[in-house]
Scaffold this active site. Structure first.
Site: not given
Ligand code: EPZ
Length: 420
Positions: A22-23, A93, A117, A122-126, A307, A399
């Site tokens: 999926k990912n 998301r 969620c 889950r911010p997207v600031d980066l 995960d 999902r």
């Molecule tokens: C991906 O989510 C996966 N989703 C998630 O799988 C997975 O749990 C996660 O990576 C960690 O491995 C998909 O690939 C579609 P991150 P993502 O950005 O990219 C912080 C599932 O069950 N962060 O790696 O959203 C964030 O808050 C899902 O299939 C910021 O602070 O996760 C977290 O603490 C759930 N700012 C950490 O980074 C940002 O701009 C890692 O999040 C982005 C992230």
């Protein structure tokens, strides 16, 4: 709403084919917005999130032709709209992944701001900071991200404060058509990032270093078309390995990539599983023995995947001894714990650590799914609980797991879906 009904106490035995990841499929579908010629993607999983991503990109003008072999032909040469509406983004998301492709190919994107969620803010600031460094103008109003790049994007160096999987993927896609070279430092190393890079390179991108923490993207004029097979889903595979381990059974997984799951295999071996593998199969046998408790901390790849955290808590609830599971990625990813406690699990939460004292058995109960992987862990607990377990809100499961009750029934589980 549908619910899953399980009768516990049955040993799982047999073979199961693992679906496409999926990912990996989600960023690959988003990246198809960059293709100026037809693309054929195979091993596409049949999941709610995949349908949502097709609906989202379809609304922009992408056309899909599905075949009966889990393959999809994508035609993205004629995109007219550059918007990801709230109605779709609020259900998934990962919709944020269309931002990079739209911005770099069309210079404009309007994406609903993804809310938090169940598992965290889950911010997207980066993602947004990186896009601005590439030359985008970003402003946010009435819940939408408006991004424009009137003079196109230009290559630069970007360093992530935190390892972010979709942040790495979004910026890698944005850099593909940027003028000049972009280097992503402290990038995510997940296999799904590598799969996306391989896919984009098939279409004509010039990406190197995917799988390491430094990814270099040399911008090209445009991407063409091509053919690509999505990698196997290492989390679905891990979940089925735990299903066999928790019921003291044996299982053979087909169409998997063992080299992407070494930490999961290592921890299940520590739990007493006998594991054999070759290029694309993994066999696990508990020889009828009760699993042993394990300790682990989740971490970005190649560490233990967050995960799979909920599934390992489920295993520890019936293991011999006391297990410790530390969640370091998300701030609220223990929602499954109180549901398992309703089934008699002995779990104490101390901050981001769950301490689990294993018991011989759990007892079936009505429980509630809260997020995708938590739901899977409740299914695992239901497999070993005495009596009946009913799991509500299983739209979360759909999902991320393709027909989970059919695959588990083939292995001997007593599980069915009640439609309502
Ligand atoms: C991906 O989510 C996966 N989703 C998630 O799988 C997975 O749990 C996660 O990576 C960690 O491995 C998909 O690939 C579609 P991150 P993502 O950005 O990219 C912080 C599932 O069950 N962060 O790696 O959203 C964030 O808050 C899902 O299939 C910021 O602070 O996760 C977290 O603490 C759930 N700012 C950490 O980074 C940002 O701009 C890692 O999040 C982005 C992230």
């Amino acid at each position: 709403m549908d619910k899953l009904i399980l009768q516990g106490g049955h040993v799982l035995q047999g073979e199961v084919r693992i679906s496409g990841a999926k990912n990996a499929a989600l960023p690959i579908l988003a990246g198809s917005l960059l293709a100026t010629a037809p693309v054929k993607i195979t091993n596409m999983p049949h999941l709610r999130d995949i349908t949502t991503m097709m609906e989202l990109t379809g609304g922009m003008g992408v056309r899909f032709v599905l075949d009966d072999q889990m393959g999809v032909e994508v035609y993205a040469e004629d995109i007219q709209r550059f918007e990801a509406p709230y109605e779709l983004v609020k259900t998934m998301r990962a919709s944020i992944l269309v931002l990079g492709p739209l911005l770099t190919r069309f210079g404009s994107a309007r994406v609903s701001f993804p809310g938090g969620c169940a598992i965290g803010a889950r911010p997207v600031d980066l993602h947004l900071k990186g896009m601005e460094k590439l030359g985008a103008k970003i402003n946010i109003d009435n819940g939408y991200i408006h991004a424009t790049a009137p003079n196109g994007l230009h290559g630069c160096d970007i360093s992530f404060d935190t390892v972010t999987v979709t942040g790495t993927e979004n910026l890698m896609m944005a850099a593909v058509l940027a003028k000049g070279v972009t280097t992503l430092h402290h990038a995510a190393r997940e296999p799904e990032v590598v799969d996306l890079a391989n896919y984009l390179n098939t279409l004509g991108a010039k990406i190197s270093g995917a799988g390491t923490d430094t990814i270099v993207i040399d911008g090209v004029k445009e991407l063409g078309g091509g053919q690509y097979a999505v990698m196997p889903d290492r989390i679905e595979a891990g979940t089925f390995l735990v299903a066999a381990a928790i019921t003291r059974g044996k299982i053979k997984l087909k169409q998997v990539a063992p080299t992407t799951m070494l930490q999961i295999i290592h921890k299940l071996t520590e739990a007493g599983a006998d594991i054999q593998m070759d290029d694309n199969t993994i066999s696990l046998d508990m020889h009828g023995k009760r699993p042993k408790a394990v300790r682990l901390s989740t971490a970005p790849y190649p560490g233990f995947p967050t995960d799979m955290q909920a599934q390992m808590i489920a295993l520890n609830t019936v293991a011999e001894g006391v297990g410790h599971i530390v969640e370091t990625i998300f701030e609220n990813r223990f929602l499954h714990v109180q549901e398992m406690q309703r089934m008699g699990a002995q779990i104490v939460l101390e901050g981001n650590t769950a301490i689990i004292t294993g018991k011989e058995r759990l007892t079936g109960a009505p429980v509630m799914a809260t997020d995708l992987r938590a739901s899977a862990s409740l299914v695992l607990a239901g497999l070993v609980a005495e009596g009946e377990t009913t799991i509500e809100r299983i739209y979360h499961i759909d999902r991320g797991y393709e027909v989970i009750e059919e695959k588990l029934s083939q292995l001997g589980a007593k599980i069915y879906r009640e439609h309502s």
